[in-house]
Enzyme design. Structure first.
Site, mmCIF file in Angstrom:
data_model
loop_
_atom_site.group_PDB
_atom_site.id
_atom_site.type_symbol
_atom_site.label_atom_id
_atom_site.label_comp_id
_atom_site.label_asym_id
_atom_site.label_seq_id
_atom_site.Cartn_x
_atom_site.Cartn_y
_atom_site.Cartn_z
ATOM 1 N N HIS A 183 0.828 -1.210 0.000
ATOM 2 C CA HIS A 183 0.000 0.000 0.000
ATOM 3 C C HIS A 183 0.867 1.266 0.000
ATOM 4 O O HIS A 183 0.547 2.243 -0.676
ATOM 5 C CB HIS A 183 -0.900 0.031 1.241
ATOM 6 C CG HIS A 183 -1.860 -1.123 1.337
ATOM 7 N ND1 HIS A 183 -1.772 -2.081 2.322
ATOM 8 C CD2 HIS A 183 -2.927 -1.472 0.565
ATOM 9 C CE1 HIS A 183 -2.757 -2.960 2.172
ATOM 10 N NE2 HIS A 183 -3.470 -2.617 1.109
ATOM 11 N N GLN B 247 -17.256 -8.561 -1.414
ATOM 12 C CA GLN B 247 -16.247 -9.324 -2.145
ATOM 13 C C GLN B 247 -15.742 -10.537 -1.373
ATOM 14 O O GLN B 247 -14.806 -11.203 -1.787
ATOM 15 C CB GLN B 247 -15.084 -8.416 -2.573
ATOM 16 C CG GLN B 247 -14.182 -7.931 -1.457
ATOM 17 C CD GLN B 247 -13.227 -6.847 -1.944
ATOM 18 O OE1 GLN B 247 -13.627 -5.738 -2.275
ATOM 19 N NE2 GLN B 247 -11.943 -7.169 -2.009
#
Lengths: 283, 283
Positions: free
Chosen positions: B37, B61
């Protein structure tokens, strides 16, 4: 007034307008413009700095046996009409500009898309939701205008905008009707004079339903049966469906109380027409 | 650095930034932030006026038997890390803010979503495409950053952005790896020390495949068989799939020529890990 055919150019123009703090009102159409569209344009003109109209006959929302090929197209006439109404930009993309090779992304509003018209036009509302998503992303409108004539479409698109958090508002404006009550539609142009006359029965039927409900009738089945009989007195008109449903869920209301949507679709000869009214039984 | 939890507020802040001509770089995450990230944030910081990171563990998801409940969540720690990296805004919505009652609109990238990971995680990529559409509409980014570690996700989202004409660019940055080659992933935190060691075999296997291809091997089946054997020498590692596929279509390439994606998913104990590399056989 400009006519823009490229997605990239349209997007850049809109991004530039937004940076300048302009508000954009958007009227998506398939062309063959009529009084119904003009009413949307007028409102868009009143409420925004810039008015964009898209003209795109969207193949994705036509079934294989539907009228995509013969759907009326006349850019020159439509552009003249838009100019008169004070439209700033027409977005007029080609099919291959909108759907490139390998296109495979679809937006579906589940539960609302397979009922009423969706039952008779499989894939139609997926096509509508997908193209409208794409148009929203290209035009970057602040407000988009739709007609109540396409009630199911309006309900589906409002749900879509809420669910996917599109940064815009949807306004749904009343159905514009001809003198005899027939809802304005590009498909009315398909009707012969005789059939055009018979088509007035749609609105008559909706009015009868309204009277019955205001008179205290509560059984949807009874009302539907009555107005079906009325409609099918016309020789060339065949009912596809008549439904009395909830305004948000589009689920049938067997017993009428509060607000309901009465929606119907018929075939007049080969021409498919729809209409609807919202009735508040407490009125 | 601000933390914004409301969709409306986030959208208003972004609209205001756009009107001021600011560019927005966006890094969507599920939190549990790691070096992967940070690499996205650094690039976003370099390329944009404003950096927005979303932290949202997206239930849509996750499959019913997957790790939605136990997925690591630590806003305090993540916020500290974002601040250090120069992030301007964290968008941190609650599940019920993102998915209101009656939510029913989904985005599907057909053909790309049911292969590879999609085969083992039905609905996963529909959940990804839907939440990313929603986040794009809320954050109004100019550029969105994703990691190559989730190769299939990146390919699907690029296709989606192209198909639906989102007014932004997607940048996919290289996978960040630990010293032994293991791809950074929030799920690595699930691994015991012993399993963490065994997990290094994923990247080793990809390197073996690369060597075989560069050495002239052309049969995908042969290569897959070899590296499967290598991986399953580790006691706790079970292969879910190994595939050699086309970079755009994700379709299997039986005979390797030009660029291919080698992607794999394994279970290390109960922890599902994925990895991939792109190989150009002409290099």
């Amino acid at each position: 007034m400009r006519i823009i055919k490229s997605i990239k150019q349209m997007q850049e123009v809109s991004q530039d307008l937004k940076r300048k703090g302009k508000t954009i009102g958007f009227v998506p159409t398939m062309g063959a413009l009529h009084q119904g569209h003009f009413s949307l344009m007028r409102r868009a003109r009143k409420e925004n700095d810039i008015v964009i109209v898209s003209i795109f006959v969207n193949p994705l929302q036509f079934g294989p046996k539907e009228d995509f090929q013969k759907y009326p197209r006349d850019l020159k006439s439509d552009a003249g009409l838009c100019k008169k109404k004070g439209v700033d930009i027409i977005f007029y993309p080609a099919v291959k500009e909108m759907y490139v090779r390998g296109f495979r992304t679809y937006v579906r509003v589940e539960g609302l898309s397979d009922v009423l018209c969706g039952k008779f036009r499989p894939g139609h509302f997926r096509g509508v939701a997908t193209v409208v998503t794409k148009l929203f992303n290209i035009v970057l409108a602040d407000v988009a205008y739709f007609g109540q004539k396409d009630a199911q479409q309006a309900i589906i698109l409002k749900r879509m905008v809420e669910d996917l958090s599109f940064p815009l508002k949807i306004r749904v404006l009343p159905t514009v009707r001809d003198k005899d009550g027939l809802a304005m539609s590009s498909r009315n142009a398909y009707l012969s004079q005789a059939k055009r006359k018979e088509a007035a029965v749609l609105y008559q039927a909706l009015n009868v339903a309204q009277k019955l409900i205001r008179g205290g009738k509560k059984s949807s089945a009874d009302i539907i049966r009555k107005i079906k009989r009325l409609i099918e007195k016309r020789k060339t008109v065949k009912v596809q469906y008549i439904a009395i449903v909830n305004l948000d869920s589009l689920k049938p209301e067997d017993i009428i109380k509060g607000k309901v949507l009465i929606a119907l679709a018929v075939l007049v000869g080969k021409t498919r027409l729809i209409d609807n009214i919202v009735i508040n039984s407490h009125d």
